[in-house]
Write an enzyme that holds these catalytic residues in place. Sequence first.
Site, PDB file in Angstrom:
ATOM      1  N   ASP A  70       0.829  -1.199   0.000  1.00 30.56           N
ATOM      2  CA  ASP A  70       0.000   0.000   0.000  1.00 30.56           C
ATOM      3  C   ASP A  70       0.864   1.249   0.000  1.00 30.56           C
ATOM      4  OD1 ASP A  70      -2.394   1.755   0.632  1.00 30.56           O
ATOM      5  OD2 ASP A  70      -3.296  -0.211   0.937  1.00 30.56           O
ATOM      6  N   HIS A 296      -4.045   5.700   3.485  1.00 28.11           N
ATOM      7  CA  HIS A 296      -4.706   4.556   2.868  1.00 28.11           C
ATOM      8  C   HIS A 296      -4.269   3.244   3.508  1.00 28.11           C
ATOM      9  CE1 HIS A 296      -5.925   1.852  -0.487  1.00 28.11           C
ATOM     10  NE2 HIS A 296      -6.845   2.763  -0.718  1.00 28.11           N
ATOM     11  N   SER A 467     -11.108  -0.652  -1.970  1.00 31.86           N
ATOM     12  CA  SER A 467      -9.889  -0.675  -1.151  1.00 31.86           C
ATOM     13  C   SER A 467     -10.185  -1.091   0.279  1.00 31.86           C
ATOM     14  CB  SER A 467      -9.233   0.711  -1.132  1.00 31.86           C
ATOM     15  OG  SER A 467      -8.545   0.966  -2.323  1.00 31.86           O
TER      16      SER A 467
END
Length: 560
Positions: A70, A296, A467
């Site tokens: 990521d 994220h 995601s």
Amino acid sequence: MIFQTKKSVLASLAIGFWLASSAQTSVNEVPKGWHLKDLNSDGLYGISLDKAYDFLKNKKSNTVIVAVIDSGIDTLHEDLKPVLWTNPKEIPGNGKDDDKNGYVDDVHGWNFIGGKDGRNVKEDSYEAARVYHKFKAKFENVSDTASLSKEDLYTYKMWKKAEKQVTGGGKESGLELLILKRTFQAAVKNDTILQKAIGKPTYSGRDLEAFTPTTDEQKKAKTSLLIFFTSNNVMDMTNTALMDDFKNYLDSEEKKAEAADKAPKDYRGEIVKDNYDDFNDRYYGNNDVMANTPFHGTHVSGIIAAARNNGKGIDGIANNVKIMAVRAVPDGDEHDKDVALAIRYAVDNGAKVINMSFGKGFSPEKQWVDDAVKYAASKGVLLVHAAGNDAANVDSVENYPNPLFKDESGKAANWITVGASGDPKAGGLVASFSNYGKKEVDVFAPGVKIYSSIPGGNTYGDAQGTSMASPVVAGVAALILSYYPNLTPQQVKSVIENSAVKTDLKVVSPGSDESVSLSDLSVTGGILNAFEAVKLADSISSGKSQPAKANQPKAQKAMK
């Protein structure tokens, strides 16, 4: 992150924002952690996690390493520190490669988009632009493809697709970009007004909703800015995070607009300084897995394994997991070499599940990634990938990485592609942004308004996208392997698919108003369910049964 939809969709929303429309999307609230709940006991289309743990309560678990490829992870977060993987063969901070794996001081993982000088890649270009300009001189004057080799023909077709995407925007794209710029300028102005009116520089969507304006200017500013919070179900997000997300999206669209006439900047090469075209030049990067863009990856990691039952923030899905941080995803499109090496690093260091919440429309070095996927399969590692957020049918629209091998040798059996589901009370059972595919999306899992850890040490908030759905599946896969370590990746995939719970409810096909069955949008036609999964895993592990191609009748009934 909220700006993960098609440009045209965002532009439409931006128009409403720009005109300060008072019409707002009305969506009922779902509680924090709704994705873990059970339909029968809680009335929410979650994964029935408590029932799964109740089933497992007298069983022994083993530690499972889950790699998160990521943007980076906040390694200081209170809910993640206890679950971080630590390389047992590395002595932290001594500047030596103690375990001789080629990566110095890789204590919690590795950063493949960092430089040896400590700098890190934050933003990057888009693969369409990279492909278009890299092969432009070679293919722009080709009129007859009959003389091209098989490999050149493959590359030519990819280049033609990139050419159309990069140069085909026209006036419509220019108008959308202009609207986005004006929208952002208006948002900055309104945010400044509201910071002063509310009396603090940082406020959440809920703070804004509760705020009572005293002037017409404040009222207009509140109405305009609140549209983004409510329409995207991010009421817990702060104004600063919202504005940063919007600015990043605007910057990315400006880069795309420039790509028609200007080759993209080599953001990665200037920092990483490897020989990109040589796959054997693989020992680059640094050990800064937090870097400067950890939102994220921090959110994804919390969904999988935030420390359970510690009275802080949230509970992750899996209770005996170590998170390995592998940084390979910038603000822009990731590079195939970094993805392939990230997979190999994770496999070589003991990961049994790899979560990949990223994607792009081109893969010029796909063979490198395919070889890494095959390597993972040979070592018994399961790969879980987000389907994407373009409301597109990935049976016919390219989304990379994917399990279909470039050499046409077949399809990876150790791979799960995940679409995003929601709850009917909060926008629909299938997320309006989710990619889908009757052949290529294996299962749907909760990905709307998912509450998890975000950078800041003790901070939490909502995000949505495939995601977020992918780590829900990765967490359940890790839970299964923790209690049933004898299962192969193929068996875990089969368990997850065959225990997915079906429903008779009609859903809206993403990107349209068409009412369809969930079986029209995915292989299984079902939604992930941890309880049904561990029951089936237990049965298979003990040799009592083999996976069937049908769901449990009782579970089907429960979802009606």
